[in-house]
Design an enzyme around this catalytic site. Structure first.
Site, PDB file in Angstrom:
ATOM      1  N   GLU A 169     -13.154  33.026   6.993  1.00 23.74           N
ATOM      2  CA  GLU A 169     -14.136  32.530   7.976  1.00 23.74           C
ATOM      3  C   GLU A 169     -13.655  31.846   9.197  1.00 23.74           C
ATOM      4  O   GLU A 169     -14.326  31.576  10.222  1.00 23.74           O
ATOM      5  CB  GLU A 169     -15.502  31.611   7.456  1.00 23.74           C
ATOM      6  CG  GLU A 169     -14.647  30.119   6.999  1.00 23.74           C
ATOM      7  CD  GLU A 169     -14.030  30.179   5.726  1.00 23.74           C
ATOM      8  OE1 GLU A 169     -13.858  31.130   5.105  1.00 23.74           O
ATOM      9  OE2 GLU A 169     -14.072  28.761   5.248  1.00 23.74           O
ATOM     10  N   HIS A 220      -9.242  30.957   3.851  1.00 26.64           N
ATOM     11  CA  HIS A 220     -10.605  30.609   4.614  1.00 26.64           C
ATOM     12  C   HIS A 220     -10.872  31.937   5.548  1.00 26.64           C
ATOM     13  O   HIS A 220     -10.210  31.817   6.669  1.00 26.64           O
ATOM     14  CB  HIS A 220     -10.469  29.490   5.415  1.00 26.64           C
ATOM     15  CG  HIS A 220     -10.581  28.184   4.828  1.00 26.64           C
ATOM     16  ND1 HIS A 220     -11.600  27.570   4.444  1.00 26.64           N
ATOM     17  CD2 HIS A 220      -9.514  27.394   4.378  1.00 26.64           C
ATOM     18  CE1 HIS A 220     -11.344  26.546   3.851  1.00 26.64           C
ATOM     19  NE2 HIS A 220      -9.817  26.450   3.842  1.00 26.64           N
ATOM     20  N   CYS A 248     -12.011  28.273  -0.595  1.00 29.87           N
ATOM     21  CA  CYS A 248     -11.247  27.071  -0.813  1.00 29.87           C
ATOM     22  C   CYS A 248     -12.196  26.053  -1.830  1.00 29.87           C
ATOM     23  O   CYS A 248     -12.212  26.420  -2.954  1.00 29.87           O
ATOM     24  CB  CYS A 248     -10.830  26.662   0.428  1.00 29.87           C
ATOM     25  SG  CYS A 248      -9.698  25.550   0.358  1.00 29.87           S
TER      26      CYS A 248
END
Ligand code: GLN
Length: 202
Positions: free
Chosen positions: A179, A177, A78
């Site tokens: 993560e 994302h 991002c």
């Protein structure tokens, strides 16, 4: 292999966790001495303008730029994708990036009404099943150079496809994302595939 996560702003902790799940011992890095020692770098999601300004304040902006140019493997999610892009549309005035990837990204591209959304993505090089991708005020890739490989794209409401995962040699970037979803396949791909590649950028 020493993998650093640039810890100036953004979702650093989540990237650390994802990398640990991939069997590496990641380090948070923000000082010159730390960035000089790493073999690979992750640029987190957050706010690209803030991360760039903090990198200037910490005196590491040029160092990171130079190391990317010399072949340091980097993954950016991002805001990290924006920081890797050679060209940014809808940038703030004087916004600077580390660059290295021959891509043009548009910041906050998906529009206000859909600032955040999820999509099931097929990502080239990542084994099935599809990946639940979370987009938060995300950029998309609007143009790519000849050496850039599109790994995933999303069809927008106008029916136009935009790349949201791209790779150029040792550089990897996603608009979304991984993560944040507990799915470490992108991080694993970075550690096991991308970090083994010679970066062709000089
Ligand atoms: N819109 C942010 C930027 O321009 C990126 C958002 C994110 O990382 N979730 O940096």
């Amino acid at each position: 292999m020493k993998v650093g996560v640039l810890a100036l702003q953004g979702d650093v902790r989540e990237h650390i966790k994802a990398l640990e799940e991939c069997g590496v011992h990641p380090l948070t890095v923000r000082r010159r001495s730390e960035i000089e020692k790493i073999d690979a770098l992750v640029l987190p999601g957050g706010e690209s303008t803030t991360i760039a300004l903090l990198a200037q304040s910490f005196g590491v902006f040029e160092l990171i730029k130079t190391r990317i140019g010399e072949g340091l493997p980097v993954y950016g999610s991002c805001a990290g994708m924006i920081l890797l892009a050679d060209r940014v549309l809808d940038a703030t005035k004087d916004q600077e990036t580390f660059g290295g990837m021959d891509i043009t990204v548009r910041r906050n591209a998906f529009g206000r009404q859909v600032d955040s959304f999820e999509s099931d993505l097929t990502v080239a090089g990542i084994t099935a099943p599809t990946m639940k991708a979370v987009f938060i005020r995300a950029p998309w890739v609007e143009a790519i150079g000849p050496e850039v490989e599109v790994l995933a794209s999303v069809k927008t409401s106008g029916g136009v496809e935009h790349a949201v995962a791209v790779r150029q040699g040792a550089l990897l970037a996603t608009s979304f994302h991984p993560e944040l979803t507990g799915d470490n396949r992108i991080h694993r791909y970075f550690v096991e595939q991308v970090c083994k590649t010679e970066n062709s950028i000089k």
